[in-house]
Design a protein around this motif. Structure first.
Motif, PDB file in Angstrom:
ATOM      1  N   ASN A 162      10.995  32.435  -6.392  1.00 49.86           N
ATOM      2  CA  ASN A 162      11.575  32.404  -7.730  1.00 49.86           C
ATOM      3  C   ASN A 162      11.720  30.973  -8.250  1.00 49.86           C
ATOM      4  O   ASN A 162      11.495  30.706  -9.435  1.00 49.86           O
ATOM      5  CB  ASN A 162      12.935  33.103  -7.720  1.00 49.86           C
ATOM      6  N   VAL A 163      12.107  30.061  -7.354  1.00 51.11           N
ATOM      7  CA  VAL A 163      12.225  28.658  -7.753  1.00 51.11           C
ATOM      8  C   VAL A 163      10.869  28.118  -8.202  1.00 51.11           C
ATOM      9  O   VAL A 163      10.750  27.461  -9.247  1.00 51.11           O
ATOM     10  CB  VAL A 163      12.792  27.809  -6.589  1.00 51.11           C
ATOM     11  N   LEU A 164       9.833  28.395  -7.425  1.00 54.06           N
ATOM     12  CA  LEU A 164       8.498  27.900  -7.763  1.00 54.06           C
ATOM     13  C   LEU A 164       8.012  28.477  -9.092  1.00 54.06           C
ATOM     14  O   LEU A 164       7.456  27.755  -9.922  1.00 54.06           O
ATOM     15  CB  LEU A 164       7.509  28.230  -6.648  1.00 54.06           C
ATOM     16  N   LYS A 165       8.211  29.772  -9.297  1.00 49.31           N
ATOM     17  CA  LYS A 165       7.797  30.390 -10.561  1.00 49.31           C
ATOM     18  C   LYS A 165       8.482  29.725 -11.745  1.00 49.31           C
ATOM     19  O   LYS A 165       7.857  29.450 -12.768  1.00 49.31           O
ATOM     20  CB  LYS A 165       8.116  31.884 -10.541  1.00 49.31           C
ATOM     21  N   TRP A 166       9.779  29.467 -11.599  1.00 51.86           N
ATOM     22  CA  TRP A 166      10.533  28.815 -12.680  1.00 51.86           C
ATOM     23  C   TRP A 166      10.004  27.411 -12.938  1.00 51.86           C
ATOM     24  O   TRP A 166       9.785  27.019 -14.084  1.00 51.86           O
ATOM     25  CB  TRP A 166      12.016  28.776 -12.312  1.00 51.86           C
ATOM     26  N   LEU A 167       9.766  26.632 -11.865  1.00 51.31           N
ATOM     27  CA  LEU A 167       9.255  25.268 -12.015  1.00 51.31           C
ATOM     28  C   LEU A 167       7.899  25.262 -12.719  1.00 51.31           C
ATOM     29  O   LEU A 167       7.637  24.405 -13.567  1.00 51.31           O
ATOM     30  CB  LEU A 167       9.136  24.597 -10.643  1.00 51.31           C
ATOM     31  N   CYS A 168       7.039  26.197 -12.368  1.00 50.86           N
ATOM     32  CA  CYS A 168       5.708  26.255 -12.978  1.00 50.86           C
ATOM     33  C   CYS A 168       5.785  26.575 -14.466  1.00 50.86           C
ATOM     34  O   CYS A 168       4.912  26.176 -15.247  1.00 50.86           O
ATOM     35  CB  CYS A 168       4.849  27.300 -12.271  1.00 50.86           C
ATOM     36  N   GLN A 169       6.825  27.262 -14.879  1.00 49.58           N
ATOM     37  CA  GLN A 169       6.957  27.668 -16.275  1.00 49.58           C
ATOM     38  C   GLN A 169       7.612  26.601 -17.152  1.00 49.58           C
ATOM     39  O   GLN A 169       7.360  26.552 -18.358  1.00 49.58           O
ATOM     40  CB  GLN A 169       7.764  28.972 -16.365  1.00 49.58           C
ATOM     41  N   VAL A 170       8.441  25.733 -16.569  1.00 43.77           N
ATOM     42  CA  VAL A 170       9.226  24.808 -17.403  1.00 43.77           C
ATOM     43  C   VAL A 170       8.909  23.329 -17.156  1.00 43.77           C
ATOM     44  O   VAL A 170       9.353  22.479 -17.931  1.00 43.77           O
ATOM     45  CB  VAL A 170      10.743  25.032 -17.201  1.00 43.77           C
ATOM     46  N   SER A 171       8.154  23.001 -16.112  1.00 45.10           N
ATOM     47  CA  SER A 171       8.032  21.598 -15.698  1.00 45.10           C
ATOM     48  C   SER A 171       6.715  20.953 -16.108  1.00 45.10           C
ATOM     49  O   SER A 171       5.663  21.584 -16.070  1.00 45.10           O
ATOM     50  CB  SER A 171       8.162  21.481 -14.172  1.00 45.10           C
ATOM     51  N   ASP A 172       6.803  19.687 -16.483  1.00 51.63           N
ATOM     52  CA  ASP A 172       5.619  18.825 -16.535  1.00 51.63           C
ATOM     53  C   ASP A 172       5.377  18.262 -15.132  1.00 51.63           C
ATOM     54  O   ASP A 172       4.268  18.298 -14.621  1.00 51.63           O
ATOM     55  CB  ASP A 172       5.825  17.682 -17.534  1.00 51.63           C
ATOM     56  N   TYR A 173       6.445  17.710 -14.556  1.00 53.49           N
ATOM     57  CA  TYR A 173       6.437  17.225 -13.175  1.00 53.49           C
ATOM     58  C   TYR A 173       7.637  17.813 -12.444  1.00 53.49           C
ATOM     59  O   TYR A 173       8.695  18.017 -13.040  1.00 53.49           O
ATOM     60  CB  TYR A 173       6.528  15.697 -13.117  1.00 53.49           C
ATOM     61  N   SER A 174       7.485  18.048 -11.167  1.00 48.87           N
ATOM     62  CA  SER A 174       8.592  18.544 -10.364  1.00 48.87           C
ATOM     63  C   SER A 174       8.428  18.076  -8.928  1.00 48.87           C
ATOM     64  O   SER A 174       7.316  17.865  -8.458  1.00 48.87           O
ATOM     65  CB  SER A 174       8.638  20.075 -10.389  1.00 48.87           C
ATOM     66  N   MET A 175       9.562  17.927  -8.234  1.00 51.83           N
ATOM     67  CA  MET A 175       9.513  17.686  -6.807  1.00 51.83           C
ATOM     68  C   MET A 175       9.098  18.966  -6.072  1.00 51.83           C
ATOM     69  O   MET A 175       9.271  20.067  -6.594  1.00 51.83           O
ATOM     70  CB  MET A 175      10.888  17.265  -6.280  1.00 51.83           C
ATOM     71  N   THR A 176       8.557  18.796  -4.898  1.00 54.71           N
ATOM     72  CA  THR A 176       8.374  19.934  -4.010  1.00 54.71           C
ATOM     73  C   THR A 176       9.720  20.243  -3.354  1.00 54.71           C
ATOM     74  O   THR A 176      10.706  19.536  -3.579  1.00 54.71           O
ATOM     75  CB  THR A 176       7.336  19.609  -2.923  1.00 54.71           C
ATOM     76  N   LEU A 177       9.760  21.275  -2.542  1.00 50.61           N
ATOM     77  CA  LEU A 177      11.008  21.666  -1.875  1.00 50.61           C
ATOM     78  C   LEU A 177      11.006  21.072  -0.466  1.00 50.61           C
ATOM     79  O   LEU A 177      10.520  21.682   0.487  1.00 50.61           O
ATOM     80  CB  LEU A 177      11.120  23.189  -1.832  1.00 50.61           C
ATOM     81  N   ASP A 178      11.557  19.871  -0.347  1.00 49.29           N
ATOM     82  CA  ASP A 178      11.570  19.170   0.941  1.00 49.29           C
ATOM     83  C   ASP A 178      12.887  19.427   1.670  1.00 49.29           C
ATOM     84  O   ASP A 178      13.866  19.868   1.089  1.00 49.29           O
ATOM     85  CB  ASP A 178      11.398  17.667   0.715  1.00 49.29           C
ATOM     86  N   ILE A 179      12.887  19.127   2.955  1.00 48.79           N
ATOM     87  CA  ILE A 179      14.093  19.207   3.783  1.00 48.79           C
ATOM     88  C   ILE A 179      14.454  17.778   4.195  1.00 48.79           C
ATOM     89  O   ILE A 179      13.792  17.199   5.056  1.00 48.79           O
ATOM     90  CB  ILE A 179      13.881  20.072   5.032  1.00 48.79           C
ATOM     91  N   PRO A 180      15.476  17.171   3.584  1.00 44.74           N
ATOM     92  CA  PRO A 180      15.814  15.778   3.907  1.00 44.74           C
ATOM     93  C   PRO A 180      16.164  15.605   5.378  1.00 44.74           C
ATOM     94  O   PRO A 180      16.719  16.510   6.011  1.00 44.74           O
ATOM     95  CB  PRO A 180      17.041  15.500   3.021  1.00 44.74           C
ATOM     96  N   THR A 181      15.856  14.434   5.911  1.00 46.64           N
ATOM     97  CA  THR A 181      16.124  14.190   7.326  1.00 46.64           C
ATOM     98  C   THR A 181      17.612  14.088   7.629  1.00 46.64           C
ATOM     99  O   THR A 181      18.027  14.261   8.781  1.00 46.64           O
ATOM    100  CB  THR A 181      15.408  12.916   7.799  1.00 46.64           C
TER     101      THR A 181
END
Length: 204
Positions: free
Chosen positions: A1-20
């Motif tokens: 759902n997050v990815l679908k939303w990002l694809c619909q509203v974003s010019d640029y977006s971060m990926t979904l990373d796991i910070p160290t």
């Protein structure tokens, strides 16, 4: 759902990373089962693969670079850089986002940018954007402006650096409110936050 939303509203977006830092914080490690840097890297790779396979539209994704020190940051970059390589991935990531020590240590940030350029992964029309997460200090604004000008002059005329502040979102999450600014001469300028009304009983 997050990815679908990002694809619909974003010019640029971060990926979904796991910070160290997730694995160095006992509470976070317990809740997420991310207990080592390798765990964070493997889970981020899993997310990268999912984003590449399932993204759609014109949104461009930025490969987030993490690491709590130079060694971790170097290891992270060497593993993750392939996702920005158009020779290896058709749906490659179109820029970079600096997290962890990459956005807090000027020496590491400069080293990383030079390495990215030498690896051919900051090319005009392919990798035009770099975002610095949670970076809103005045000194960094001046530094990043100088870096952007240099990269535009000598390597990629399309290159743009952006940065953000996490403070407003953290304030909301912690039930705080900006009340005034502090601008002491020769001192630290800051927005002052104070606790505010924060009780679910007041909903509706």
């Amino acid at each position: 759902n997050v990815l679908k939303w990002l694809c619909q509203v974003s010019d640029y977006s971060m990926t979904l990373d796991i910070p160290t830092w997730t694995c160095t914080n006992p509470e976070s490690a317990e809740k997420t089962n991310i207990r080592t840097v390798d765990d964070a890297i493997a889970t981020t790779q899993l997310n990268h693969e999912y984003f590449m396979e399932n993204s759609f539209g014109d949104a461009k994704f930025l490969n987030v670079l993490q690491g709590s020190n130079h060694q971790d940051a170097d290891e992270w970059y060497e593993i993750m850089k392939e996702y920005n390589d158009p020779k290896k991935h058709k749906n490659y990531f179109r820029g970079w986002s600096m997290g962890g020590a990459n956005m807090a240590d000027p020496h590491l940030a400069l080293k990383r940018i030079v390495t990215i350029i030498h690896d051919g992964l900051l090319e005009p029309g392919k990798h035009d954007w770099m975002h610095f997460l949670g970076t809103s200090k005045l000194e960094w604004g001046a530094l990043l402006t100088a870096i952007q000008r240099a990269v535009r002059k000598y390597h990629n005329p399309n290159f743009t650096i952006s940065f953000d502040s996490a403070s407003p979102f953290l304030a909301t999450a912690n039930g705080q409110l900006y009340t005034h600014t502090v601008t002491e001469p020769h001192g630290k300028w800051k927005f002052h936050m104070e606790p505010t009304v924060d009780n679910k009983a007041y909903a509706h």
